[in-house]
Design a protein around this motif. Structure first.
Motif, PDB file in Angstrom:
ATOM      1  N   TRP A 262       0.825  -1.209   0.000  1.00  0.00           N
ATOM      2  CA  TRP A 262       0.000   0.000   0.000  1.00  0.00           C
ATOM      3  C   TRP A 262       0.859   1.259   0.000  1.00  0.00           C
ATOM      4  CZ3 TRP A 262      -4.724   1.708  -0.878  1.00  0.00           C
ATOM      5  CH2 TRP A 262      -5.128   2.928  -0.326  1.00  0.00           C
ATOM      6  N   MET A 266       1.041   3.929  -3.124  1.00  0.00           N
ATOM      7  CA  MET A 266       0.690   5.342  -3.022  1.00  0.00           C
ATOM      8  C   MET A 266       1.792   6.223  -3.610  1.00  0.00           C
ATOM      9  SD  MET A 266      -2.310   5.362  -1.844  1.00  0.00           S
ATOM     10  CE  MET A 266      -2.445   3.805  -2.744  1.00  0.00           C
ATOM     11  N   LEU A 309      -6.846   2.291   8.741  1.00  0.00           N
ATOM     12  CA  LEU A 309      -6.351   3.348   7.867  1.00  0.00           C
ATOM     13  C   LEU A 309      -7.069   4.652   8.185  1.00  0.00           C
ATOM     14  CD1 LEU A 309      -6.365   1.419   4.453  1.00  0.00           C
ATOM     15  CD2 LEU A 309      -4.369   1.912   5.857  1.00  0.00           C
ATOM     16  N   SER A 310      -6.474   5.770   7.747  1.00  0.00           N
ATOM     17  CA  SER A 310      -7.147   7.057   7.916  1.00  0.00           C
ATOM     18  C   SER A 310      -8.384   7.111   7.020  1.00  0.00           C
ATOM     19  CB  SER A 310      -6.196   8.202   7.543  1.00  0.00           C
ATOM     20  OG  SER A 310      -5.929   8.181   6.141  1.00  0.00           O
ATOM     21  N   GLN A 312      -9.205   9.217   4.650  1.00  0.00           N
ATOM     22  CA  GLN A 312      -8.828   9.419   3.246  1.00  0.00           C
ATOM     23  C   GLN A 312      -8.283   8.148   2.625  1.00  0.00           C
ATOM     24  OE1 GLN A 312      -6.180  12.558   2.168  1.00  0.00           O
ATOM     25  NE2 GLN A 312      -7.779  14.098   2.051  1.00  0.00           N
ATOM     26  N   GLN A 313      -7.456   7.428   3.389  1.00  0.00           N
ATOM     27  CA  GLN A 313      -6.882   6.192   2.877  1.00  0.00           C
ATOM     28  C   GLN A 313      -7.952   5.124   2.679  1.00  0.00           C
ATOM     29  OE1 GLN A 313      -3.715   5.456   5.760  1.00  0.00           O
ATOM     30  NE2 GLN A 313      -2.203   5.969   4.206  1.00  0.00           N
ATOM     31  N   ARG A 314      -8.914   5.058   3.607  1.00  0.00           N
ATOM     32  CA  ARG A 314     -10.014   4.091   3.457  1.00  0.00           C
ATOM     33  C   ARG A 314     -10.825   4.403   2.206  1.00  0.00           C
ATOM     34  NH1 ARG A 314     -10.769   4.670   9.101  1.00  0.00           N
ATOM     35  NH2 ARG A 314     -12.686   5.864   8.783  1.00  0.00           N
ATOM     36  N   ARG A 335      -4.385  14.507  -2.502  1.00  0.00           N
ATOM     37  CA  ARG A 335      -3.483  14.131  -1.415  1.00  0.00           C
ATOM     38  C   ARG A 335      -2.052  14.571  -1.682  1.00  0.00           C
ATOM     39  NH1 ARG A 335      -4.380  10.196   2.283  1.00  0.00           N
ATOM     40  NH2 ARG A 335      -2.354   9.235   1.872  1.00  0.00           N
TER      41      ARG A 335
END
Length: 340
Positions: A262, A266, A309-310, A312-314, A335
């Motif tokens: 992950w 990113m 996850l945060s 935004q990440q989710r 982001r």
């Protein structure tokens, strides 16, 4: 302490790096500069410093990559302890003295220390959280070693250690013939070296004090876009799978290994969108579709659906798994603060 510094075309940063070593408060150090076939003025800078300081050993060799350069340094190391410093980064001036004292006090087999990520101009970008702790017995295997397989999304106290943020006992390296593989073969030769080392030791100590200054270099491999990086990441993920089996840590590291993918995914998406954005928006979207469509990627990322996850990440994970590529493209841009 021996500090090994691979050097390749870093004339703009090299003097800062070497000065941070020769001015250490601890004077009983050996500085090994391994010129890995530089084409700029780096070799001359190394030789000039060596003429002025007898603690400096310069090795000139043909270009083979950072991992192999470090191995040449290890063959010539004489210190009780060994550290690795990248030539575009630098140490705080009390690093060696305080790390030596920490290792002598705790008698740990290895020590990991705090660092900060900064621009080449010295502006702080991020300071990862490091927990003050000694790991021995089962805690070494069940807590410390796990972080080499990737981050735990629910914990934020052991992040981003590489061999550069670690002090090793040279005796362990020598007796067990531990060496770095080439980064041309593995994406993270650092991790392989550290796992090989951990096979032969039983304790570690971590300190939150910042000794290492990691300076972002926009032309370095980790910062620049390389088309092949995703496939290398997937391949290295399989190497981590093998190590998890070898150390009997498959269950404990399953989510961490997914997080490794992950984090790298990113970075790859940010770099790729920035790269293709200079050409056409259509190529950006095609790039996102290709990346998020990899079977290996989707299989591993599904393991993160219930992780911490945060928000935004989710959302980004949901968009990837649902193949909402336009949404992925837009959110990555937001982001990464890439202008539309």
């Amino acid at each position: 302490i021996t500090i090994i510094v691979p050097v390749y075309n870093v004339e703009s940063y090299l003097e800062r790096c070497i000065n941070s070593l020769i001015h250490q408060t601890m004077k009983e150090i050996q500085i090994v500069l391994v010129n890995d076939g530089s084409k700029d003025n780096s070799p001359f800078i190394c030789d000039n410093f060596a003429k002025k300081d007898s603690r400096i050993l310069v090795i000139h060799k043909e270009n083979e990559g950072e991992g192999i350069a470090r191995n040449h340094g290890l063959k010539n190391a004489i210190g009780e302890y060994v550290c690795f410093l990248d030539s575009d980064d630098y140490y705080g001036l009390e690093t060696c003295e305080e790390l030596y004292a920490l290792m002598e006090k705790t008698q740990a087999d290895m020590g990991c220390f705090g660092y900060q990520i900064e621009t080449q101009e010295g502006q702080i970008v991020r300071v990862p959280k490091i927990k003050e702790c000694e790991y021995g017995g089962e805690a070494f295997r069940e807590e410390f070693v796990l972080h080499y397989f990737g981050d735990d999304p629910g914990k934020d106290d052991l992040r981003g250690f590489s061999s550069c943020m670690t002090i090793f006992r040279r005796e362990v390296i020598t007796e067990n013939e531990i060496c770095f593989p080439s980064e041309r073969e593995y994406l993270s030769e650092d991790t392989i070296f550290s796992l090989r080392y951990c096979e032969h030791v039983k304790s570690a100590v971590t300190t939150s004090k910042i000794y290492y200054h990691y300076c972002q270099n926009p032309v370095s491999f980790s910062q620049a876009f390389h088309e092949e990086r995703l496939e290398q990441t997937i391949a290295f993920g399989k190497v981590l799978d093998d190590w998890a089996g070898k150390l009997n840590l498959e269950t404990e590291t399953e989510t961490r290994r997914a997080m490794y993918l992950w984090v790298n995914l990113m970075a790859y998406l940010r770099q790729g969108i920035r790269h293709y954005g200079q050409k056409s928006r259509g190529r950006e979207i095609d790039f996102v579709k290709k990346v998020c469509g990899y079977t290996e990627v989707r299989k591993k990322l599904k393991l993160l659906k219930d992780s911490k996850l945060s928000k935004q990440q989710r959302l980004l994970l949901w968009l990837i798994l649902k193949k909402q590529y336009l949404g992925v493209w837009l959110l990555v841009r937001i982001r990464a603060k890439i202008k539309l």
